[in-house]
Design an enzyme around this catalytic site. Structure first.
Site, PDB file in Angstrom:
ATOM      1  N   ALA A  98      32.909  83.577  24.270  1.00 20.23           N
ATOM      2  CA  ALA A  98      31.690  84.491  24.974  1.00 20.23           C
ATOM      3  C   ALA A  98      30.334  83.893  24.654  1.00 20.23           C
ATOM      4  O   ALA A  98      29.495  83.795  25.453  1.00 20.23           O
ATOM      5  CB  ALA A  98      32.065  85.677  24.690  1.00 20.23           C
TER       6      ALA A  98
ATOM      7  N   TYR B 166      33.479  83.951  19.634  1.00 20.23           N
ATOM      8  CA  TYR B 166      32.826  82.774  19.717  1.00 20.23           C
ATOM      9  C   TYR B 166      32.765  81.852  21.297  1.00 20.23           C
ATOM     10  O   TYR B 166      31.650  81.546  21.689  1.00 20.23           O
ATOM     11  CB  TYR B 166      33.752  81.687  19.037  1.00 20.23           C
ATOM     12  CG  TYR B 166      33.044  80.158  18.842  1.00 20.23           C
ATOM     13  CD1 TYR B 166      32.156  79.997  18.143  1.00 20.23           C
ATOM     14  CD2 TYR B 166      33.507  78.961  19.570  1.00 20.23           C
ATOM     15  CE1 TYR B 166      31.541  78.599  17.865  1.00 20.23           C
ATOM     16  CE2 TYR B 166      32.996  77.894  19.477  1.00 20.23           C
ATOM     17  CZ  TYR B 166      32.055  77.932  18.715  1.00 20.23           C
ATOM     18  OH  TYR B 166      31.187  76.445  18.304  1.00 20.23           O
TER      19      TYR B 166
ATOM     20  N   SER C  12      23.151  71.735   7.337  1.00 24.89           N
ATOM     21  CA  SER C  12      24.515  71.193   7.342  1.00 24.89           C
ATOM     22  C   SER C  12      25.055  70.564   8.581  1.00 24.89           C
ATOM     23  O   SER C  12      24.518  70.799   9.677  1.00 24.89           O
ATOM     24  CB  SER C  12      25.496  72.434   7.129  1.00 24.89           C
ATOM     25  OG  SER C  12      26.955  72.228   7.112  1.00 24.89           O
ATOM     26  N   GLY C  13      26.068  69.972   8.536  1.00 26.82           N
ATOM     27  CA  GLY C  13      26.977  69.488   9.776  1.00 26.82           C
ATOM     28  C   GLY C  13      26.025  68.662  10.792  1.00 26.82           C
ATOM     29  O   GLY C  13      25.066  67.775  10.601  1.00 26.82           O
TER      30      GLY C  13
HETATM   31  N1  LIG Z   1      32.069  71.345  14.202  1.00 21.52           N
HETATM   32  C1  LIG Z   1      32.461  71.461  15.623  1.00 21.52           C
HETATM   33  O1  LIG Z   1      33.591  71.087  15.783  1.00 21.52           O
HETATM   34  C2  LIG Z   1      31.820  72.164  16.709  1.00 21.52           C
HETATM   35  C3  LIG Z   1      32.259  72.130  17.917  1.00 21.52           C
HETATM   36  C4  LIG Z   1      31.479  72.754  19.009  1.00 21.52           C
HETATM   37  C5  LIG Z   1      30.416  73.390  18.783  1.00 21.52           C
HETATM   38  N2  LIG Z   1      29.750  73.335  17.454  1.00 21.52           N
HETATM   39  C6  LIG Z   1      28.513  73.945  17.385  1.00 21.52           C
HETATM   40  O2  LIG Z   1      27.617  73.064  16.637  1.00 21.52           O
HETATM   41  C7  LIG Z   1      26.736  73.897  15.955  1.00 21.52           C
HETATM   42  C8  LIG Z   1      26.602  73.174  14.334  1.00 21.52           C
HETATM   43  O3  LIG Z   1      27.792  73.380  13.734  1.00 21.52           O
HETATM   44  P1  LIG Z   1      28.474  72.462  12.642  1.00 21.52           P
HETATM   45  O4  LIG Z   1      29.675  71.938  13.247  1.00 21.52           O
HETATM   46  O5  LIG Z   1      27.257  71.584  12.374  1.00 21.52           O
HETATM   47  O6  LIG Z   1      28.709  73.583  11.516  1.00 21.52           O
HETATM   48  P2  LIG Z   1      28.085  73.858  10.176  1.00 21.52           P
HETATM   49  O7  LIG Z   1      28.802  74.960   9.607  1.00 21.52           O
HETATM   50  O8  LIG Z   1      28.088  72.557   9.304  1.00 21.52           O
HETATM   51  O9  LIG Z   1      26.397  74.284  10.340  1.00 21.52           O
HETATM   52  C9  LIG Z   1      26.118  75.277  10.905  1.00 21.52           C
HETATM   53  C10 LIG Z   1      24.828  75.702  10.176  1.00 21.52           C
HETATM   54  O10 LIG Z   1      24.057  76.654  11.071  1.00 21.52           O
HETATM   55  C11 LIG Z   1      23.547  77.755   9.852  1.00 21.52           C
HETATM   56  N3  LIG Z   1      23.498  79.039  10.351  1.00 21.52           N
HETATM   57  C12 LIG Z   1      24.323  79.930  10.467  1.00 21.52           C
HETATM   58  N4  LIG Z   1      24.105  81.071  10.865  1.00 21.52           N
HETATM   59  C13 LIG Z   1      22.605  80.904  10.767  1.00 21.52           C
HETATM   60  C14 LIG Z   1      21.615  81.750  11.226  1.00 21.52           C
HETATM   61  N5  LIG Z   1      21.563  83.101  11.346  1.00 21.52           N
HETATM   62  N6  LIG Z   1      20.304  81.293  11.211  1.00 21.52           N
HETATM   63  C15 LIG Z   1      20.044  79.829  10.918  1.00 21.52           C
HETATM   64  N7  LIG Z   1      20.981  79.002  10.502  1.00 21.52           N
HETATM   65  C16 LIG Z   1      22.254  79.468  10.725  1.00 21.52           C
HETATM   66  C17 LIG Z   1      24.446  77.554   8.916  1.00 21.52           C
HETATM   67  O11 LIG Z   1      23.735  77.921   7.392  1.00 21.52           O
HETATM   68  C18 LIG Z   1      24.900  75.927   8.747  1.00 21.52           C
HETATM   69  O12 LIG Z   1      23.708  75.174   8.223  1.00 21.52           O
HETATM   70  C19 LIG Z   1      27.270  75.153  15.942  1.00 21.52           C
HETATM   71  O13 LIG Z   1      26.501  75.931  16.914  1.00 21.52           O
HETATM   72  C20 LIG Z   1      28.696  75.205  16.507  1.00 21.52           C
HETATM   73  O14 LIG Z   1      29.033  76.349  17.138  1.00 21.52           O
HETATM   74  C21 LIG Z   1      30.436  72.708  16.482  1.00 21.52           C
END
Ligand SMILES: NC(=O)c1ccc[n+]([C@@H]2O[C@H](COP(=O)([O-])OP(=O)(O)OC[C@H]3O[C@@H](n4cnc5c(N)ncnc54)[C@H](O)[C@@H]3O)[C@@H](O)[C@H]2O)c1
Length: 238
Positions: A146, A144, A23-24
């Site tokens: 921390a 989050y 995802s993402g």
């Molecule tokens: N989207 C934002 O605005 C944003 C901002 C700052 C940081 N982030 C960080 O970017 C990273 C990606 O987030 P995103 O926005 O793509 O979100 P998202 O929810 O689309 O993707 C996160 C992915 O992590 C996977 N995941 C969750 N727990 C897991 C585990 N225990 N083991 C393996 N995979 C696991 C989920 O299944 C998902 O596919 C994250 O670390 C998030 O904290 C996102």
């Protein structure tokens, strides 16, 4: 004296493990890196559709994936969760869950891939996806914030120890990026309020983060280690 133009090798068949690749940001980074010549192993908590199973909180799962799908030259750790809860309501279970995925997962991955890279002896690059909340807090997500601050310091501590092995460890700090993680806020009609706080006046897209990941992973960043690179449209300037 003529400037020495460095030829950065286009990556050819180097292998990278991407977590959170279903995802993402992780999915976008995995697809782009594959287009750019990396052999990409996509992993996520839920397997399927070209994605291998790797729950980043499980030390044994890391060992297994490294053994079965390695050797890797790089790791992009994009797995993460974000749950909302205010400090006074936050349960120990919510705290533990968030720290387990975001911070312990980053540690386990750095260690498992780091050990294999040291053994292989040809260097490598690890990129964590941290957050602007590594640097600045937001109300309603103390766990989050921390966990992400921990990722930033883990990145620096690991970079310090692994540099002599030619292994670089860096992190990107995304601002608000249009992925399922912030879809709830968009659905609640908060996009305009979010954008007002971003000097660049737009949400980030996964591609914005992928470009930073791609750079930090590549030989172009050969002299860059231990940094937290904000990719946030200027959010942290406020
Ligand atoms: N989207 C934002 O605005 C944003 C901002 C700052 C940081 N982030 C960080 O970017 C990273 C990606 O987030 P995103 O926005 O793509 O979100 P998202 O929810 O689309 O993707 C996160 C992915 O992590 C996977 N995941 C969750 N727990 C897991 C585990 N225990 N083991 C393996 N995979 C696991 C989920 O299944 C998902 O596919 C994250 O670390 C998030 O904290 C996102």
């Amino acid at each position: 004296m003529e400037p020495q133009v460095r030829r950065v090798l286009q990556v050819s068949a180097r292998r990278v493990l991407v977590t959170g690749a279903a995802s993402g940001i992780g999915a976008h980074a995995a697809a782009t890196l594959a287009e750019r010549g990396w052999e990409v192993v996509r992993s996520d908590r839920r397997p399927g559709d070209g994605v291998v199973e790797l729950d980043v909180t499980e030390a044994g799962a890391w060992t297994q994936v490294v053994a079965e799908h390695g050797p890797f030259d790089g790791l992009v750790n994009a797995a993460g969760i974000r749950e909302r809860a205010r400090l006074l309501d936050l349960t120990p279970e919510q705290w533990d869950r968030t720290v387990a995925v975001n911070l312990t997962g980053a540690f386990l991955g750095t260690q498992a891939v780091g050990r294999a890279l040291v053994e292989a002896g040809r260097g490598g690059s690890i990129v964590h996806v941290a957050s602007v909340n590594s640097e600045t807090p937001v109300a309603g997500q103390p766990h989050y914030c921390a966990s992400k601050a921990g990722v930033a310091m883990l990145t620096r501590a690991a970079a310090l120890e692994l540099a002599r092995h030619g292994i670089r460890v860096n992190a990107v700090a995304p601002g608000a990026i249009r992925t399922p993680m912030i879809q709830d806020r968009i659905d609640e009609g908060q996009e305009e309020a979010l954008v007002k706080r971003i000097p660049r006046r737009r949400l980030g897209e996964p591609a914005d983060i992928t470009e930073a990941i791609s750079y930090l992973l590549s030989d172009a960043a050969d002299y860059v280690t231990g940094v937290l690179l904000p990719v946030d449209g200027g959010f942290l300037l406020n």
